[in-house]
Structure formats: C-alpha cells, structure tokens
Design a protein around this motif. Structure first.
Motif, PDB file in Angstrom:
ATOM      1  N   ASN A 117       0.822  -1.217   0.000  1.00  0.00           N
ATOM      2  CA  ASN A 117       0.000   0.000   0.000  1.00  0.00           C
ATOM      3  C   ASN A 117       0.856   1.268   0.000  1.00  0.00           C
ATOM      4  OD1 ASN A 117      -1.005  -2.284   1.680  1.00  0.00           O
ATOM      5  ND2 ASN A 117      -2.952  -1.232   1.443  1.00  0.00           N
TER       6      ASN A 117
ATOM      7  N   HIS B  91     -14.331 -14.470   8.536  1.00  0.00           N
ATOM      8  CA  HIS B  91     -13.368 -13.905   7.592  1.00  0.00           C
ATOM      9  C   HIS B  91     -12.011 -13.740   8.259  1.00  0.00           C
ATOM     10  CE1 HIS B  91     -11.599 -11.187   4.577  1.00  0.00           C
ATOM     11  NE2 HIS B  91     -12.525 -11.669   3.766  1.00  0.00           N
TER      12      HIS B  91
ATOM     13  N   VAL C 282      -9.854 -11.301   7.863  1.00  0.00           N
ATOM     14  CA  VAL C 282      -9.709  -9.887   8.235  1.00  0.00           C
ATOM     15  C   VAL C 282      -8.248  -9.500   8.497  1.00  0.00           C
ATOM     16  CG1 VAL C 282     -10.770  -7.999   9.529  1.00  0.00           C
ATOM     17  CG2 VAL C 282     -11.927 -10.192   9.418  1.00  0.00           C
TER      18      VAL C 282
ATOM     19  N   LEU D  43      -5.105  -7.110   8.615  1.00  0.00           N
ATOM     20  CA  LEU D  43      -5.027  -5.660   8.780  1.00  0.00           C
ATOM     21  C   LEU D  43      -4.655  -4.987   7.457  1.00  0.00           C
ATOM     22  CD1 LEU D  43      -5.244  -3.404  10.897  1.00  0.00           C
ATOM     23  CD2 LEU D  43      -2.792  -3.676  11.314  1.00  0.00           C
TER      24      LEU D  43
ATOM     25  N   ARG E 208      -4.942  -4.411   3.727  1.00  0.00           N
ATOM     26  CA  ARG E 208      -5.967  -4.660   2.709  1.00  0.00           C
ATOM     27  C   ARG E 208      -5.338  -5.136   1.394  1.00  0.00           C
ATOM     28  NH1 ARG E 208      -7.825   0.265   1.542  1.00  0.00           N
ATOM     29  NH2 ARG E 208      -6.394   1.353   2.930  1.00  0.00           N
TER      30      ARG E 208
ATOM     31  N   GLU F  97      -6.049  -0.832  -4.954  1.00  0.00           N
ATOM     32  CA  GLU F  97      -6.050  -1.014  -3.501  1.00  0.00           C
ATOM     33  C   GLU F  97      -7.483  -1.245  -3.051  1.00  0.00           C
ATOM     34  OE1 GLU F  97      -4.520   1.349   0.538  1.00  0.00           O
ATOM     35  OE2 GLU F  97      -4.128   2.166  -1.460  1.00  0.00           O
TER      36      GLU F  97
ATOM     37  N   THR G  42     -10.818  -1.712  -0.839  1.00  0.00           N
ATOM     38  CA  THR G  42     -11.365  -1.114   0.377  1.00  0.00           C
ATOM     39  C   THR G  42     -11.613  -2.221   1.399  1.00  0.00           C
ATOM     40  OG1 THR G  42     -13.653  -1.372  -0.356  1.00  0.00           O
ATOM     41  CG2 THR G  42     -12.497   0.661  -1.017  1.00  0.00           C
ATOM     42  N   ARG G  43     -11.940  -1.830   2.615  1.00  0.00           N
ATOM     43  CA  ARG G  43     -12.260  -2.847   3.614  1.00  0.00           C
ATOM     44  C   ARG G  43     -13.517  -3.614   3.215  1.00  0.00           C
ATOM     45  NH1 ARG G  43      -9.326  -5.661   6.247  1.00  0.00           N
ATOM     46  NH2 ARG G  43      -8.207  -3.883   7.140  1.00  0.00           N
ATOM     47  N   GLU G  44     -14.479  -2.926   2.625  1.00  0.00           N
ATOM     48  CA  GLU G  44     -15.689  -3.615   2.154  1.00  0.00           C
ATOM     49  C   GLU G  44     -15.336  -4.642   1.081  1.00  0.00           C
ATOM     50  OE1 GLU G  44     -20.040  -2.643   0.080  1.00  0.00           O
ATOM     51  OE2 GLU G  44     -18.650  -1.012   0.555  1.00  0.00           O
TER      52      GLU G  44
ATOM     53  N   CYS H 189     -12.540  -6.106   0.742  1.00  0.00           N
ATOM     54  CA  CYS H 189     -11.795  -7.179   1.400  1.00  0.00           C
ATOM     55  C   CYS H 189     -12.732  -8.315   1.811  1.00  0.00           C
ATOM     56  CB  CYS H 189     -11.063  -6.614   2.624  1.00  0.00           C
ATOM     57  SG  CYS H 189     -10.047  -7.794   3.520  1.00  0.00           S
ATOM     58  N   PHE H 190     -13.921  -7.957   2.261  1.00  0.00           N
ATOM     59  CA  PHE H 190     -14.886  -8.963   2.711  1.00  0.00           C
ATOM     60  C   PHE H 190     -15.586  -9.670   1.548  1.00  0.00           C
ATOM     61  CE2 PHE H 190     -14.522  -6.745   6.763  1.00  0.00           C
ATOM     62  CZ  PHE H 190     -14.563  -7.806   7.656  1.00  0.00           C
TER      63      PHE H 190
END
Length: 364
Positions: free
Chosen positions: A30, A202, A204, A206, A208, A286, A288-290, A292-293
């Motif tokens: 990142n 998940h 998860v 850290l 992404r 890159e 997003t956290r969303e 990522c799920f």
C-alpha cells in the motif's frame, strides 16, 4: 542456556523484519508509489445472478483523468488459474472464473474496471458507467442448491484441460469407507446423531488487498502484491493471462497479516495486470475494507455426524455427511477431500464412512 558449538539450537534469532515493523519503517504494498502510476477501481454487480447485457462507458471515458476502461468484451475469454499445485490432476484442477464476467454470480462480482489519475476520479468514473442486466434466478442455501431443478450457478467449468458441462451445483464429490459402518452401529450401545453448521468467518487481515503492476519491455510485468506466495502468484498470472512465466517478476512484500487470505490469486491481480498492459503505465488497485470482505473467508459447512459408542466409551462407528458451501467461485479445487482426510485419519474407530459435497451458491 546457550548451546555450545551450535548456531541455531539454543540461540536467540530475532525476526529479520521485527525492528522495522516496531519502528513503523516497514514498507507494505500500500505504501508504494511509482512514477506516472494510475489507480484502478472495479465496478461490481448489485445482483446475485444476472447476465451483463450491455455496458455503456461513453460518459465515463469523457471524464478528465480517465485513461482506460475495460469490460468483459476487452479481456480474453480465458479461465483464471487461482492456485497452482503439482498435486492437481486432470480430474481435480478446477477453473471457473474470468477477470471480468459476462454472467455475474454474486453481489459484488466483477463487471468493469477503470484506470485513472487518482482513486477519486476512478470512483467517479464507476458511477458514470451504465450497465443493463438481465436478472436470473439465484440460490443461496447449499441444501437448496443441491436440489434437482435448482438454478445453476455455473453451466460450464474447466476441469483439467477439458470444458465440462455441469448438470447440478455439486462440483465436488468425495466418498470413502473403512470397515463395515452398518455393523459398527449394530455393535454400539448408543447411537448419537448431530448436525453442525459453521458460519462464514473472515480472515480480516489488517493489510488490505493491494496490487501494483508495472509493464516492462516485451509484454512483461513487474508486480508488487499482498501475497503469501510470490512464485504461486507468478505462476497464476502467467497462466491466467497467457504470458510466459519468464516475463513476470513478482517482488516479495511484507504482509499486514494474512491467515490464508492471500494464498490464492485475488481477482484484483489479473485486472490490475490487464489495465497495466492496456495503458502502458503502472497501475495500483487497492481494495477497500468492504471489498476485502467480498473475497476470502472460510466456507460455511453443514456437517451431519452419526456416531456409535459402547458403554466404556469405545467408538464403534462414525458416519459423516459433509456439505461445503463453496460460494460462486472455487479457488482451485473442492475442499471436501481435505475434510475427508481429517475425518478418516483422526479417530481410533474400526468403521468409518465419509461422503462430502462441494456446492456452488450465489454467495461470495
């Protein structure tokens, strides 16, 4: 106690990256920025199952800062290799996904991608893309997905080197028996039947999911990515894109956690590579956290277990039916063989039987 004459045993060996991580000096994917780098974003489906009838990118292309837009029409109709393995055979290596899909199979599936001079412009361009969908019936429960007449998540997949037409949503079936299970239950003083259901936890991490692809001479790529295997990523990209392995270099980068999440090829990686080759510029995607799920996590499972025991606690028979809810795409093969191996090998019991199914559903 220090071991005399030994270099490893009994001696302290600090992790090579520990000090950089503790000081905050460690450079992750990142953190990387290359000259003239563009930023990619992915347009995702709002439907669990649909045909992409038409994609109008005209307005998005006119947005200042947009350098490229790709849809399924712009990428090769080539199945992705998402995890390599020398243990795969013509009967076990499964490929069922493309970089961008003509038929989307879960909410969040990949429809188009944009490369622009900033992430914000790329996001704005996504909102200008007009997509016409033909919504199809969807199935979300693995038990319902196994029923005859259930909507098919996939009609064809690649198994080994052959294109195979699927008649149901069950794409993996494994069975094994040791001894005489029925006789084992007759010998039991008590027979217990249970059903267990696991969720979809998940990993998860850290860090992404991030991929950077830089085009190099002769149609090659240099890649920086959040991956647990630089060689497997190189192999997967080469196979998925039809590029010689010798033309892809993958740099090893520190990970902000993984826990298995970065073992296989993420969809961001081939999309990033295609955009880089199309524009001739480095591309960074890159997640997003969303997002990522949208990928990863353990498969939900339904486990029906019948166990026979004697009064002294001796197990006389075990019978398991294991249903693996794969989701819309497999990462490489069915996991029921793994579940079978664990079940068959871990218990002292003379009579054991396992039957497992991997099942497609319109879920992530």
């Amino acid at each position: 106690m220090k071991a005399e004459g030994l270099l490893v045993v009994g001696n302290d060996h600090p992790r090579v990256e520990a000090e950089k991580k503790a000081r905050g000096d460690c450079q992750y994917t990142n953190d990387i920025s290359l000259p003239n780098m563009l930023h990619g974003k992915i347009l995702r489906s709002p439907y669990a199952h649909a045909i992409v009838k038409r994609v109008n990118t005209e307005k998005a292309r006119r947005l200042p800062g947009v350098k490229a837009i790709i849809t399924c029409e712009d990428v090769a109709d080539r199945f992705l290799l998402r995890i390599p393995g020398v243990h795969f055979t013509k009967k076990t290596r499964l490929q069922d996904s493309h970089a961008l899909e003509r038929e989307v199979r879960y909410v969040g599936d990949r429809v188009a991608a944009v490369a622009a001079t900033s992430p914000e412009i790329a996001e704005e361009a996504l909102e200008l893309i007009e997509v016409e969908y033909e919504e199809l019936p969807a199935v979300f429960d693995p038990i319902e997905a196994m029923d005859e007449g259930a909507p098919l998540v996939h009609k064809t997949v690649m198994i080994g080197n052959e294109l195979v037409e699927l008649k149901s949503n069950v794409f993996g079936h494994t069975s094994m028996a040791i001894g005489d299970v029925d006789e084992g239950f007759r010998e039991a003083d008590l027979v217990v039947e249970n059903e267990f259901r696991t969720g979809h936890p998940h990993n998860v991490p850290l860090g992404r999911p991030t991929c950077i692809c830089k085009p190099v001479g002769g149609g090659g790529l240099e890649v920086w990515s959040t991956t647990q295997g630089i060689h497997s990523l190189r192999w997967c990209l080469a196979d998925s894109l039809g590029i010689p392995l010798s033309k892809i270099k993958v740099n090893r980068m520190p990970l902000g956690g993984a826990f298995g999440y970065y073992l296989y090829l993420h969809f961001n990686d081939p999309i990033c590579a295609i955009l880089a080759l199309k524009t001739g510029s480095p591309i960074k995607i890159e997640g997003t956290r969303e997002e990522c799920f949208i990928e990863g996590g353990r498969h939900p499972a339904i486990i029906r277990l019948k166990t026979g025991v004697k009064k002294d606690g001796t197990i006389t028979a075990m019978d398991m039916r294991f249903i693996d809810s794969q989701g819309a795409y497999a990462s490489g093969s069915s996991i029921v063989r793994l579940a079978c191996g664990f079940f068959i090998s871990m218990y002292r019991c003379p009579h054991r039987r396992f039957e497992g199914f991997s099942v497609y559903t319109n879920t992530r």
